[in-house]
Every structure is written in structure tokens, then in C-alpha cells.
Design an enzyme around this catalytic site. Structure first.
Site, PDB file in Angstrom:
ATOM      1  CD1 TRP A 136       2.981   5.369  23.913  1.00 47.99           C
ATOM      2  CD2 TRP A 136       4.758   4.518  22.866  1.00 47.99           C
ATOM      3  NE1 TRP A 136       2.527   4.446  22.985  1.00 47.99           N
ATOM      4  CE2 TRP A 136       3.587   3.910  22.343  1.00 47.99           C
ATOM      5  CE3 TRP A 136       6.001   4.135  22.366  1.00 47.99           C
ATOM      6  CZ2 TRP A 136       3.634   2.946  21.341  1.00 47.99           C
ATOM      7  CZ3 TRP A 136       6.048   3.177  21.364  1.00 47.99           C
ATOM      8  CH2 TRP A 136       4.878   2.592  20.865  1.00 47.99           C
ATOM      9  CG  ASN A 137       6.336   7.045  18.661  1.00 43.69           C
ATOM     10  OD1 ASN A 137       5.840   8.032  19.194  1.00 43.69           O
ATOM     11  ND2 ASN A 137       6.351   6.883  17.359  1.00 43.69           N
ATOM     12  CE  LYS A 160      -3.858  12.850  29.073  1.00 39.27           C
ATOM     13  NZ  LYS A 160      -3.162  11.615  28.612  1.00 39.27           N
ATOM     14  CG  HIS A 161       5.100  12.991  26.808  1.00 39.23           C
ATOM     15  ND1 HIS A 161       4.822  12.154  25.749  1.00 39.23           N
ATOM     16  CD2 HIS A 161       6.400  13.384  26.629  1.00 39.23           C
ATOM     17  CE1 HIS A 161       5.880  12.061  24.966  1.00 39.23           C
ATOM     18  NE2 HIS A 161       6.839  12.796  25.469  1.00 39.23           N
ATOM     19  CB  SER A 213      -4.861   5.755  17.072  1.00 39.56           C
ATOM     20  OG  SER A 213      -5.891   6.239  17.937  1.00 39.56           O
ATOM     21  CD  GLU A 234       2.306  11.677  12.833  1.00 42.92           C
ATOM     22  OE1 GLU A 234       1.695  10.654  12.422  1.00 42.92           O
ATOM     23  OE2 GLU A 234       3.248  11.644  13.633  1.00 42.92           O
ATOM     24  CG  LEU A 235      -4.360  11.458  13.124  1.00 40.68           C
ATOM     25  CD1 LEU A 235      -5.785  11.552  12.609  1.00 40.68           C
ATOM     26  CD2 LEU A 235      -4.310  11.611  14.639  1.00 40.68           C
ATOM     27  CB  CYS A 268       3.996   7.881  12.827  1.00 43.76           C
ATOM     28  SG  CYS A 268       3.292   7.988  14.486  1.00 43.76           S
TER      29      CYS A 268
END
Length: 462
Positions: A136-137, A160-161, A213, A234-235, A268
Site C-alpha cells: 500500500w505504501n 492483487k493490491h 515482508s 522485493e522484501l 522500503c
């Protein structure tokens, strides 16, 4: 199921009030959406790449045509400042423009002579439907980042947002369609976790990309891997910014504060751990804390606000728990650190000192406006501390000797991205991604368009 009956809902983090509810798709509707996307892909992949590029360029223009609507909705749904929502849309257009201009060259056939005198051609063929699970960021950028590259490559795209930005996802779907993208080629899925797992397992889905995450990455990577499907992950990270003894302290403080509180601290590739060498530690600390104390939070639609709320109440509560736990284990609060008593999911700009291994502020990602201040003996010690992390997304070095800084970044910083004397986000012409628990794969810079393609070797032997 209760979840199935309730569906998705969006909540304004500045007020805590409900914005809108969205019903989940039925299992059959979700399955049909995948089939429709695949059918659209079969037609799209045969389009000349120059025609695809024109549509990508048009999506960039369509984003600008709907800029005000998208900006206001993103700010309403996740709480970012209006000016930062505008910056996000502009970045998305830049990505579209860059991809449209450079995509055809990146995906062009390559000819090679074979050792025996024969001819070889490497062609980059699209593989099919790519499924993106996004946070969401950055409601628009996270979608643009993977979808534009894959559409350029000739793939179909499913999204899938995050629940909290469902409205932004649906608006992007409309923006893409109005730009001339074929119907169903980009499709937003309103699905729950079980339905999402079924999407991953669907034979028509050929690749999966996730931003989230490390725990989510392990789960998605395992599910996709069990079906032999490629993933890009991308975590997140706890990026270290090094301040060396020859740094311009005023410049370092300015960029470090911006790097910590930008997007309400929910980025991130944000500056999170500030590792300062002993000779300039006290000078940096005094100026850094003073500037962080001046970061006031408030209504994100108010141009005087310097920071908005966190996106969800549970995220704000989790962040405060990380601060509390770090203090219990020896960290010291230099400013902030108190839970606000007001409507909305606000958290103050916070600085922690005496941060050490074993504390969440040292070991984990603090996804909010909390800075970890760490003292190092010298440049070598600072780099050791920076790399003493299970993450490796980004980082920064402040030094007036830029040659030395570039050398440190190239040969010693164990991350996917490093900023010198600045803080930055994504650049359309530079790769974006990390190492270690920050994931794998790259986006942007010509790398993203080749993540989900078939590098096919066609050979004629002599």
C-alpha cells in the site's frame, strides 16, 4: 466465511473512518479473470513491440490526465502528503516514458556468430500472465513498476493490491484502459488469501512478483516454486546511511531526515539506520535531533503538514511496540517515541540512540518515522555495522571524497542500491532490487523487462 461476506474495505488513516467497501470476487470470477487475461495476452504478444511502446507511452499521458483524481485518492487511502502523491504520479509517467523509449532496444533480437560459423539469434519472448502482489505504501508506483515492464515485454498482468488502496488499484485499471490497453490485459483481482493462492497455482499464470515482508516473500516464493514458477521478490530492509568524518554535516542531516520521514517513513528503500563515525557523531546527533523535532505531523491534505499518518492502526501500534522493546533493551529516546492521543494513525518523528544488536531498532525494519542512531569508530567500523544486517536493499554514504565513497559502495556495501551524498528512491534508468533477505530480481533500468521473458536461442549450424 465471515471474510468472504465482508469483502475488502478502505479506511482513511487521517481520521480512522471508512471510505468504501468492495466485495470479493467469487472463485469462479477469479478463475475467469485469469483466463480473460491469458486470452488478451495471446493477442498482445503478437503486436509489434513498437505498437506496445505507443500504448505504454499513452498510459503515461493518461496518468497525467487523471493526476488530480489519483493524487487525492492515494492521499485519502494511505495518508501520504499531497505533494508526495503528485511526485509519485510524475515518477510513474517517467517510468512509462523511459520504458516506451528504451523497451524496444532492450528486447530487440541479438545476433551471434556460432563457433563453427553458424548463425545464432537470441530473441526475448513473453511468457504469459504475470501475477503481482503489491503493498500500500506507493499505491501507483508499486503497480507501475512491475506492470509497465511486463506489458512492454508482451505479457499479461494481474494485480492483487493491498486492501487499503483498493480504490487506487481500480482507478489505475481505468487509466490503463483509457490509454488504449486491450481489455483484460491488466486486471485487478479483488480476492482473499485462499483465492490468491489458487491464482499462483493456476497453470495460466507463469510468473509471480511480490513486494512485501521477508515472511511474505518466503511464503510466496515457496508456493510459486512448488509449481516451478519464477518469482521476483522485493522484501524491504533496514537501510544504513553512513556519515564519515569528511562529510558535509548540514547536507547529511538534511538528506538523512528527509530519507527517514519521506512517505511518512513508510518506504522500503528509506534511510533507517544512521551510522556516524566518532569524530562527527556529536555534531551530527545534535543537528539531526533538532531537525527531527521540527517534523510535525498533521492532515496530509494540509500543505503545512510535514508528515501524515501511518497507513493503518496496527502498523502504528507495531512500530510503537518495536520502539518500546528497543528501549527495554537499552536504547534511548532522543525525541518522539510517544503514542499521540488524537484521531488518526499518527506517530511522531522519533530518534533512538544507543542502538545495538538484539534490539528491533538494530535488527529489524522499522517501517515508520523512527531513526536508529549508531556510533562507529571509523569508516571501516561503519561499513561493518552497515553490513551487519540480514537485509540488503539500499544504503547511503556521506563523504566529500566522492571517489572514496563510490569505491566503498562498489566494493564493500552489500546492498542492491547505494546513494552518495543524497537520499533517493527509484530511477527509471537504474536497477531496483536487493540481496539477502531483501529479496532477488531487478526492476527498472532495462532489467525489469527481461525478468519474465523467455531468452530463446535460435541457431543455424553451418
Amino acid at each position: 466465511m465471515k471474510e468472504q461476506m465482508e469483502g475488502l474495505k478502505t479506511i482513511n488513516p487521517a481520521t480512522g473512518k471508512l471510505i468504501k467497501r468492495y466485495p470479493f470476487m467469487t472463485d469462479n470470477q477469479a478463475k475467469e479473470a485469469v483466463q480473460h487475461c491469458h486470452d488478451a495476452f495471446l493477442k498482445w504478444k503478437s503486436k509489434p513491440i513498437e505498437e506496445r511502446a505507443k500504448v505504454i507511452k499513452a498510459i503515461g499521458k493518461s496518468l497525467q490526465d487523471h493526476k488530480e483524481e489519483l493524487v487525492n485518492l492515494m492521499t485519502q487511502e494511505m495518508g501520504k502528503l499531497l505533494k508526495q502523491s503528485k511526485q509519485e504520479v510524475d515518477l510513474c509517467t517517467e517510468i512509462c516514458d523511459y520504458t516506451a523509449e528504451n523497451g524496444p532496444n532492450e528486447l530487440a533480437d541479438e545476433e551471434r556468430e556460432l563457433p563453427n560459423g553458424g548463425k545464432g539469434v537470441i530473441t526475448y519472448s513473453p511468457i504469459g500472465v504475470v501475477y503481482g502482489i503489491q503493498p500500500w505504501n506507493f499505491p501507483a508506483y508499486q503497480v507501475i513498476r512491475y506492470s509497465i515492464a511486463n506489458l512492454m515485454a508482451g505479457n499479461g498482468v494481474l494485480l492483487k493490491h493491498a486492501e487499503t488502496v483498493t480504490g487506487s488499484a481500480k482507478l489505475l485499471e481505468k487509466i490503463y484502459t483509457k490509454a488504449g490497453l486491450p481489455k483484460h490485459l491488466f486486471t485487478v483481482l479483488l480476492v482473499n488469501h485462499d483465492q490468491s493462492n489458487a491464482i499462483i497455482e493456476n497453470d495460466l499464470v507463469r510468473g509471480v512478483t511480490l513486494t512485501g515482508s521477508p515472511e511474505a516473500g518466503k511464503t510466496i516464493g515457496k508456493k510459486a516454486g512448488a509449481k516451478l514458477k519464477k518469482t521476483v521478490l522485493e522484501l524491504g530492509s533496514n537501510d544504513a546511511y553512513l556519515v564519515l568524518e569528511d562529510a558535509n554535516i548540514d547536507k547529511a542531516v538534511k538528506h538523512c531526515v528527509n530519507g527517514r520521514i519521506y512517505n511518512n517513513g513508510e518506504t522500503c528503500v528509506a534511510a533507517k539506520r544512521f551510522i556516524v563515525v566518532d569524530k562527527v557523531y556529536d555534531e551530527f546527533k545534535e543537528a539531526f535531533v533538532k531537525r527531527m523535532k521540527g517534523v510535525t505531523h498533521g492532515d496530509p491534505t494540509d500543505e503545512n503538514s510535514k508528515m501524515g499518518p501511518m497507513a493503518r492502526e496496527d502498523l502504528r501500534d507495531d512500530l510503537h511496540q518495536q520502539v518500546t522493546e528497543s528501549v527495554k533493551k537499552g536504547a534511548k529516546i532522543l525525541c518522539g517515541g510517544e503514542m499521540p492521543n488524537e484521531a488518526g494513525f499518527y506517530y511522531p518523528a522519533t530518534v533512538l540512540e544507543d542502538v545495538a544488536p538484539g534490539q528491533p531498532a538494530y535488527d529489524d525494519e522499522l517501517f515508520g518515522p523512527v531513526a536508529s542512531l549508531i556510533r562507529a569508530k571509523d569508516a571501516e567500523d561503519a561499513m561493518r555495522i552497515a553490513n551487519d544486517s540480514r537485509f540488503g536493499l539500499g544504503g547511503g554514504i556521506f563523504s566529500e571524497d566522492t571517489d572514496k565513497a563510490f569505491d566503498l559502495a562498489k566494493h564493500h556495501f552489500d546492498t542492491g542500491m547505494v546513494f552518495i551524498n543524497s537520499f533517493g528512491l527509484a530511477q527509471p534508468n537504474m536497477p531496483f532490487g536487493g540481496v539477502k533477505n531483501s529479496g532477488y530480481g531487478r526492476e527498472h533500468g532495462g532489467f525489469g523487462v527481461k525478468e519474465f521473458v523467455n531468452a530463446k536461442a535460435v541457431m543455424r549450424l553451418s
